[in-house]
Design an enzyme around this catalytic site. Sequence first.
Site, PDB file in Angstrom:
ATOM      1  N   SER A  11      21.141  -4.743  -5.644  1.00 22.23           N
ATOM      2  CA  SER A  11      20.193  -4.695  -4.532  1.00 22.23           C
ATOM      3  C   SER A  11      20.384  -5.808  -3.507  1.00 22.23           C
ATOM      4  O   SER A  11      19.879  -5.709  -2.400  1.00 22.23           O
ATOM      5  CB  SER A  11      18.771  -4.748  -5.070  1.00 22.23           C
TER       6      SER A  11
ATOM      7  N   HIS B 258      17.778   1.146  -7.426  1.00 17.80           N
ATOM      8  CA  HIS B 258      18.052   1.299  -5.989  1.00 17.80           C
ATOM      9  C   HIS B 258      18.959   2.487  -5.690  1.00 17.80           C
ATOM     10  O   HIS B 258      19.317   2.714  -4.538  1.00 17.80           O
ATOM     11  CB  HIS B 258      18.682   0.017  -5.422  1.00 17.80           C
TER      12      HIS B 258
ATOM     13  N   LYS C 207      10.428   2.637  -5.890  1.00 14.49           N
ATOM     14  CA  LYS C 207      11.243   2.409  -4.697  1.00 14.49           C
ATOM     15  C   LYS C 207      11.341   3.718  -3.901  1.00 14.49           C
ATOM     16  O   LYS C 207      10.379   4.087  -3.255  1.00 14.49           O
ATOM     17  CB  LYS C 207      12.574   1.799  -5.107  1.00 14.49           C
TER      18      LYS C 207
HETATM   19  C1  LIG Z   1      13.267  -3.270  -8.561  1.00 13.27           C
HETATM   20  C2  LIG Z   1      14.054  -3.208  -9.803  1.00 13.27           C
HETATM   21  C3  LIG Z   1      13.415  -3.118 -11.045  1.00 13.27           C
HETATM   22  C4  LIG Z   1      11.930  -3.233 -11.170  1.00 13.27           C
HETATM   23  O1  LIG Z   1      11.319  -2.053 -10.819  1.00 13.27           O
HETATM   24  P1  LIG Z   1       9.738  -2.018 -10.591  1.00 13.27           P
HETATM   25  O2  LIG Z   1       9.408  -0.593 -10.737  1.00 13.27           O
HETATM   26  O3  LIG Z   1       9.479  -2.566  -9.253  1.00 13.27           O
HETATM   27  O4  LIG Z   1       9.139  -2.852 -11.685  1.00 13.27           O
HETATM   28  C5  LIG Z   1      14.197  -2.984 -12.178  1.00 13.27           C
HETATM   29  N1  LIG Z   1      15.539  -2.936 -12.097  1.00 13.27           N
HETATM   30  C6  LIG Z   1      16.192  -3.038 -10.932  1.00 13.27           C
HETATM   31  C7  LIG Z   1      17.680  -2.967 -10.919  1.00 13.27           C
HETATM   32  C8  LIG Z   1      15.472  -3.176  -9.740  1.00 13.27           C
HETATM   33  O5  LIG Z   1      16.110  -3.261  -8.587  1.00 13.27           O
END
Ligand SMILES: *Cc1c(COP(=O)(O)O)cnc(C)c1O
Length: 396
Positions: free
Chosen positions: A185, A213, A243
């Site tokens: 990310s 992502h 996301k």
């Molecule tokens: C954002 C993210 C998470 C966390 O996800 P949430 O639903 O916001 O807790 C986990 N793993 C990766 C790779 C992320 O980018």
Amino acid sequence: MSKSLDTFLEKNLNELKEQGLYNEIDPVEGPNGPIIKIGGKDLINLSSNNYLGLATNDELKRIAKEATDKYGVGAGAVRTINGTLDLHVKLEEKLAEFKGTEAAISYQSGFNCNMAAISGVMDKNDAILSDQLNHASIIDGCRLSRAKIIAYKHNDMDDLRAKAKEAKESGLYNKIMVITDGVFSMDGDLAKLPEIVEIAREFDLITYVDDAHGSGVMGKGKGTVKHFGLEKEIDFQIGTLSKAIGVVGGYVAGSKQLIDWLKVRSRPFLFSTALPPGDVAAITAAIQMLIDSTELHDKLWDNGNYFKAGLEKLGFDIGHSETPITPTIIGDEKLTQQFSKRLAEEGVYAKSIVFPTVPKGTGRVRNMPTAAHTKEMLDDALAIYEKVGKELGVIN
Ligand SMILES: *Cc1c(COP(=O)(O)O)cnc(C)c1O
């Protein structure tokens, strides 16, 4: 307050502030759409993970309200007592369909999904090969499992192969897992999944891809694993519902046996209350939208490519992203924060990301163009980028 705590907090907070590493939080006074209001001012929003604009989608809001009216605001219990609503079952069937697996299990967040899934399967007699740049929740999930953690250099397949071989031949471990983000990310680059699968076959590794992502973004919306056509090869497909899906939650998609096991052994499923009904209904509908149409996905890519080309033309270093995530790499932490602050004063909200989220000296302002932005908004943002970039000497 205890004196030792007081001393600890004072010293460490001051240290962070002096180094320009202290993060100030700005509350958003309305929906997290392409334009956000902060401090009474409208700003072009290039910082949310709301890739497809679904967090503020009217149809999803309607569905969430309808489910809330019918079921209430909370699930009332953990999944294994009586917090499993028929809505959760439907969601998990839909997730499996979306990811091309036999089954799926949902969690309250992507973060706790990694806590749940890694420690649900791995233990102190195992080893985990983990990409150096994996997300914090993967790192914490690995630690929680008490398995031996072997970090490999970011996306370096020679290093992964050498470490997999060494771990396998040592005979020290019952099981060995390889874990990677699907999309990284901070830079927007992809994991080399075809090579990872090949190495996994050679050394009998369990494969675990966290595509937080990637879902909604890669593989025509179905994710990075689908992008590479590897749905039958990856043991754990992890995703977030927070996301591109726009709501909240996380999930594992995989074989029926794996999901059956996680339902009896992964601790957040057993000991933390289930996702609320309004959210679950909205998530299920959002996934159906992604299955039915690539329109939002196509718009996202169109906007991402447009914005990247604009920044590059202005002379910014945008790294080597393979997705709509567009870093503008500034380097120095203080300059990065100043850059982001000036953008906000001029009307663009693009958050600075500095150590420890990224390595020291690689501070960046990260841009997340979404399907909800118009070309006009992106043009306005580019003009502000040009002004601030010249002012601070980042571009000529
Ligand atoms: C954002 C993210 C998470 C966390 O996800 P949430 O639903 O916001 O807790 C986990 N793993 C990766 C790779 C992320 O980018």
